[in-house]
Motif scaffolding. Structure first.
Motif, PDB file in Angstrom:
ATOM      1  N   HIS A  82     -44.055 -50.792  94.238  1.00 13.80           N
ATOM      2  CA  HIS A  82     -42.860 -50.735  95.092  1.00 13.80           C
ATOM      3  C   HIS A  82     -42.399 -52.152  95.387  1.00 13.80           C
ATOM      4  N   ASP A 112     -48.283 -57.632  99.274  1.00 12.11           N
ATOM      5  CA  ASP A 112     -47.923 -56.203  99.306  1.00 12.11           C
ATOM      6  C   ASP A 112     -46.441 -56.053  99.036  1.00 12.11           C
ATOM      7  N   MET A 113     -46.035 -55.946  97.739  1.00 16.76           N
ATOM      8  CA  MET A 113     -46.873 -56.067  96.576  1.00 16.76           C
ATOM      9  C   MET A 113     -46.123 -56.690  95.422  1.00 16.76           C
ATOM     10  N   GLU A 146     -41.585 -47.270  99.635  1.00 16.72           N
ATOM     11  CA  GLU A 146     -42.994 -46.932  99.874  1.00 16.72           C
ATOM     12  C   GLU A 146     -43.409 -47.182 101.312  1.00 16.72           C
ATOM     13  N   GLU A 147     -42.890 -48.254 101.886  1.00 15.64           N
ATOM     14  CA  GLU A 147     -43.321 -48.607 103.245  1.00 15.64           C
ATOM     15  C   GLU A 147     -42.875 -47.572 104.282  1.00 15.64           C
ATOM     16  N   GLU A 171     -50.776 -51.834  93.709  1.00 12.82           N
ATOM     17  CA  GLU A 171     -50.970 -52.227  95.104  1.00 12.82           C
ATOM     18  C   GLU A 171     -52.064 -53.295  95.132  1.00 12.82           C
TER      19      GLU A 171
HETATM   20 ZN    ZN Z   1     -47.741 -51.651  99.314  1.00 13.65          ZN
END
Ligand code: ZN
Length: 378
Positions: A82, A112-113, A146-147, A171
């Motif tokens: 992501h 991240d990431m 994603e977050e 990740e």
């Molecule tokens: Zn992540």
């Protein structure tokens, strides 16, 4: 012929520059303009570096996603990453400037990431440049949300996982280790309805939703069993109207973590069917699985052992594996294809001001991924 490891070692500076370019294009999950911009940039990078084809997948609410395709073959391998971050626009100028100190790069999203994305891109770049033929198609999904729990990308991720023989998630590594198990997450809303009454005049006519909630909280927390990795947390509560009224309503948000689907099957009915402790109080629970567990199945263990062997033979280090209670998009792919997670950056400080990665690990981990792609597509 030059080997994968040597080739990538020579690419360290270029990888760092690419990382900087990606990090400087800040991408807060909720800033569609910014994430769309980065999606466009990544799509260009993918085509330039891998010679493959990248498509922008339009997204109405959040940033657009990118689907890159490299090579061809009947079978498919899925690379997952992501590009959104938890940081806000402008943080790179104040809070977390991109900077390099010796072998460490700091900046919003490096660990991240975004570092993992660079490693993934260069793994494919290396296979292409060295003419390493792999007889499977590699699909590289770059997602934008994603977050937030991947509300708009979950379906897409699951669809691609169904078509894949294995999944590599970029990740961050966990203290350098890969992640071979992630807990499943369940989220529930508990609602309690009692009966209001004046707390001084006729309290006996009331049924306190708050008292019921208190008993439920104790009961729920007692479902925690560390010996099997099951935890229940009531993380948020509310209820009542004012101090002299027996509370008519109360509610709570519950977070459940488990290691296996079998445990989900056992415990979810318990949570969904909580009996009331006080007669005539209504208790209802809504919710369920938010992310399935990434279980360390035999297939996952086999993938890890392959990676471990490659790391030892070609890169001279002992690769470790760990499990975590935190979720990732790997949880979504795990039910459909063996998933190896944590193949991204080595560093620490995700979501924190000291977020950083180790620069010299980028070519190493990228090489590990390239070797792994080669190995599983034999
Ligand atoms: Zn992540």
């Amino acid at each position: 012929m030059q080997g994968i490891v040597e080739f990538l070692t020579g690419k360290q500076q270029e990888m760092l520059q690419t990382l900087q370019q990606i990090v400087e294009r800040e991408s807060p999950t909720l800033d569609k303009e910014a994430t769309d911009h980065l999606a466009e940039f990544i799509s260009g990078l993918f085509e330039e570096l891998t010679g493959g084809k990248a498509d922008i997948i339009p997204n109405g609410e959040y940033g657009n996603h990118v689907r890159g395709e490299y090579g061809n073959g009947e079978d498919q391998i899925l690379l997952l990453g992501h590009f959104d971050t938890v940081w806000q626009k402008g943080d790179i100028h104040q809070k977390v400037p991109f900077r390099v100190v010796d072998d460490i790069a700091y900046g919003p999203g490096v660990f991240d990431m975004k570092g993992g994305l660079v490693q993934g891109l260069y793994a494919l770049h290396t296979l292409k440049e060295l003419n390493e033929t792999i007889n499977k198609k590699v699909v590289f999904l770059f997602t934008s949300d994603e977050e937030l729990g991947s509300p708009s990308s979950q379906r897409l991720i699951e669809e691609e996982a169904k078509k894949s023989s294995c999944v590599f998630v970029l990740e961050p590594a966990l203290e350098g280790a890969l992640k071979t198990a992630r807990k499943g997450v369940g989220i529930f809303k508990l609602r309690i309805k009692g009966r209001a009454a004046h707390a001084g005049v006729e309290p006996e006519k009331g049924l306190s939703a708050i008292l019921e909630l208190g008993k439920q909280i104790v009961y729920l927390h007692e479902l925690t069993d560390y010996s099997i990795g099951t935890t229940v947390n009531v993380g948020k509560v509310s209820g009542g109207t004012t101090v002299n009224v027996i509370a008519e309503e109360a509610e709570a948000d519950i977070d459940l973590r488990v290691k296996t689907q079998a445990e989900f099957d056992r415990i979810i009915p318990i949570i969904k069917n909580l009996p009331s402790h006080i007669n005539d109080v209504e208790v209802t629970v809504e919710g369920g699985v938010n992310r399935p567990p990434l279980e360390r199945t035999e297939a996952v263990a086999a993938l890890f052992n392959t990676a471990k062997k490659l790391a030892k033979e070609h890169l001279g280090f002992s690769l470790l594996e760990k499990e975590t209670g935190g979720g990732s998009d790997g949880n979504f792919t795990a039910p459909f294809a063996p998933t190896l997670d944590g193949l991204g950056a080595v560093g620490s400080g995700a979501h924190a001001l000291d977020e950083h990665l180790i620069i010299s690990e980028m070519p190493r981990r990228s090489a590990l991924l390239a070797l792994l792609l080669k190995e599983v597509s034999k």
